[in-house]
Design a protein around this motif. Structure first.
Motif, PDB file in Angstrom:
ATOM      1  N   SER A  46      20.244  41.603   2.840  1.00 50.55           N
ATOM      2  CA  SER A  46      18.820  41.816   2.770  1.00 50.55           C
ATOM      3  C   SER A  46      18.198  42.776   3.621  1.00 50.55           C
ATOM      4  CB  SER A  46      18.306  40.487   3.218  1.00 50.55           C
ATOM      5  OG  SER A  46      16.786  40.502   3.141  1.00 50.55           O
ATOM      6  N   SER A  47      17.573  43.780   2.916  1.00 53.65           N
ATOM      7  CA  SER A  47      17.124  44.845   3.753  1.00 53.65           C
ATOM      8  C   SER A  47      16.456  45.961   2.677  1.00 53.65           C
ATOM      9  CB  SER A  47      18.315  45.783   4.452  1.00 53.65           C
ATOM     10  OG  SER A  47      18.891  46.493   3.451  1.00 53.65           O
ATOM     11  N   PHE A  74      18.372  41.157  -1.477  1.00 51.66           N
ATOM     12  CA  PHE A  74      16.902  41.171  -1.465  1.00 51.66           C
ATOM     13  C   PHE A  74      16.296  42.386  -0.773  1.00 51.66           C
ATOM     14  CE2 PHE A  74      18.206  36.554  -1.259  1.00 51.66           C
ATOM     15  CZ  PHE A  74      17.525  36.198  -2.593  1.00 51.66           C
ATOM     16  N   GLY A  75      15.444  43.156  -1.378  1.00 48.62           N
ATOM     17  CA  GLY A  75      14.800  44.192  -0.992  1.00 48.62           C
ATOM     18  C   GLY A  75      14.724  45.561  -2.055  1.00 48.62           C
ATOM     19  N   ASP A  76      13.906  46.280  -1.517  1.00 45.75           N
ATOM     20  CA  ASP A  76      13.829  47.614  -2.513  1.00 45.75           C
ATOM     21  C   ASP A  76      13.561  48.921  -1.586  1.00 45.75           C
ATOM     22  OD1 ASP A  76      11.251  47.473  -1.596  1.00 45.75           O
ATOM     23  OD2 ASP A  76      10.515  46.896  -3.616  1.00 45.75           O
ATOM     24  N   GLY A  77      13.393  49.953  -2.301  1.00 45.63           N
ATOM     25  CA  GLY A  77      13.334  51.300  -1.399  1.00 45.63           C
ATOM     26  C   GLY A  77      13.685  52.334  -2.267  1.00 45.63           C
ATOM     27  N   GLU A  78      13.858  53.422  -1.802  1.00 41.97           N
ATOM     28  CA  GLU A  78      13.939  54.913  -2.373  1.00 41.97           C
ATOM     29  C   GLU A  78      15.302  55.021  -3.117  1.00 41.97           C
ATOM     30  OE1 GLU A  78      15.132  58.039   0.499  1.00 41.97           O
ATOM     31  OE2 GLU A  78      13.813  56.712   1.583  1.00 41.97           O
ATOM     32  N   PRO A 104       9.807  36.361   3.183  1.00 40.65           N
ATOM     33  CA  PRO A 104      10.947  36.062   3.843  1.00 40.65           C
ATOM     34  C   PRO A 104      11.454  34.377   3.344  1.00 40.65           C
ATOM     35  CG  PRO A 104       9.537  37.343   5.273  1.00 40.65           C
ATOM     36  CD  PRO A 104       9.135  37.212   4.054  1.00 40.65           C
ATOM     37  N   GLU A 105      10.188  33.467   3.233  1.00 45.52           N
ATOM     38  CA  GLU A 105      10.371  32.202   2.802  1.00 45.52           C
ATOM     39  C   GLU A 105      11.154  32.051   1.689  1.00 45.52           C
ATOM     40  OE1 GLU A 105       5.747  33.212   2.148  1.00 45.52           O
ATOM     41  OE2 GLU A 105       7.486  33.718   3.698  1.00 45.52           O
TER      42      GLU A 105
END
Length: 216
Positions: A46-47, A74-78, A104-105
């Protein structure tokens, strides 16, 4: 939020006499996760998907594992599309879930509802990751690179500290070694993860300590 940051601050500005105290952020606890019982190893990370988090390293490592494995990030980005592209070319024994950015929940609820065996963090730098605290709250062992303040909560009792320059092949070996642990050994790691949460990561206890500090 970390002893490492406290030491860095004092070393960076030796002429300033700081009156400092480490106050970790902590995580709430939604419940405990259960280990897989169907022969599939389930890993979560997760990051943000950005260069310093090295999520690509996890995706690349999975190409070297020949047993049934399910990875959820879990997470997204470039670099999100890059992770998707690698995932599409993984062998048939590997399944990947990429929910993107969630609250987060929702992560904590996922831990309670779904079996999770191992949490991975392979960042190049960290404070004391809240994502690791969240995993510990659910009793999930953590394998993480030995950077920043990660070693302040991760150890051989509740998981393992990995070399900061770990390669995909080395990470695959670590994942394989974890998968081959006896069930009793994995259970011990899970119990220690819960103990670490209670001792160092409980949001409500840490909040009480912070309030007491300001009221002192």
């Amino acid at each position: 939020v970390s002893e490492t940051g406290d030491r860095y601050l004092k070393a960076k500005y030796p002429k300033i006499h700081f009156h400092s105290k480490v106050c970790r952020l902590g995580s709430i606890k939604a419940g405990e996760s259960k280990p897989s019982e169907d022969g599939t190893l389930r890993i979560v990370s997760s990051s943000n998907i950005i260069p310093l988090k090295r999520v690509e390293l996890i995706a690349q490592a999975l190409t070297y594992n020949d047993f049934r494995l399910e990875w959820t990030h879990f997470g997204d980005g470039e670099l999100f599309q890059r992770i998707k592209d690698i995932s599409h070319h993984l062998p048939s024994n590997i399944s990947v879930n990429l929910p993107g950015r969630v609250k987060p929940e929702e992560v904590l609820n996922f831990y309670v509802v779904n079996p999770v065996d191992l949490f991975l963090n392979v960042s190049t730098t960290e404070g004391v990751p809240v994502s690791i605290m969240e995993a510990f709250s659910a009793g999930i062992p953590v394998y993480a690179t030995n950077v920043g303040g990660t070693s302040e909560i991760v150890n051989c009792g509740n998981g393992k500290l990995l070399d900061k320059d770990i390669t995909p092949e080395n990470l695959a070996d670590e994942i394989r070694s974890f998968n081959e642990l006896l069930p009793v050994s994995k259970l011990t790691l899970r119990k220690k993860a819960l103990e670490t949460y209670a001792e160092k990561c409980d949001f409500y206890e840490l909040t009480k300590q912070l309030i007491a500090l300001f009221n002192a």
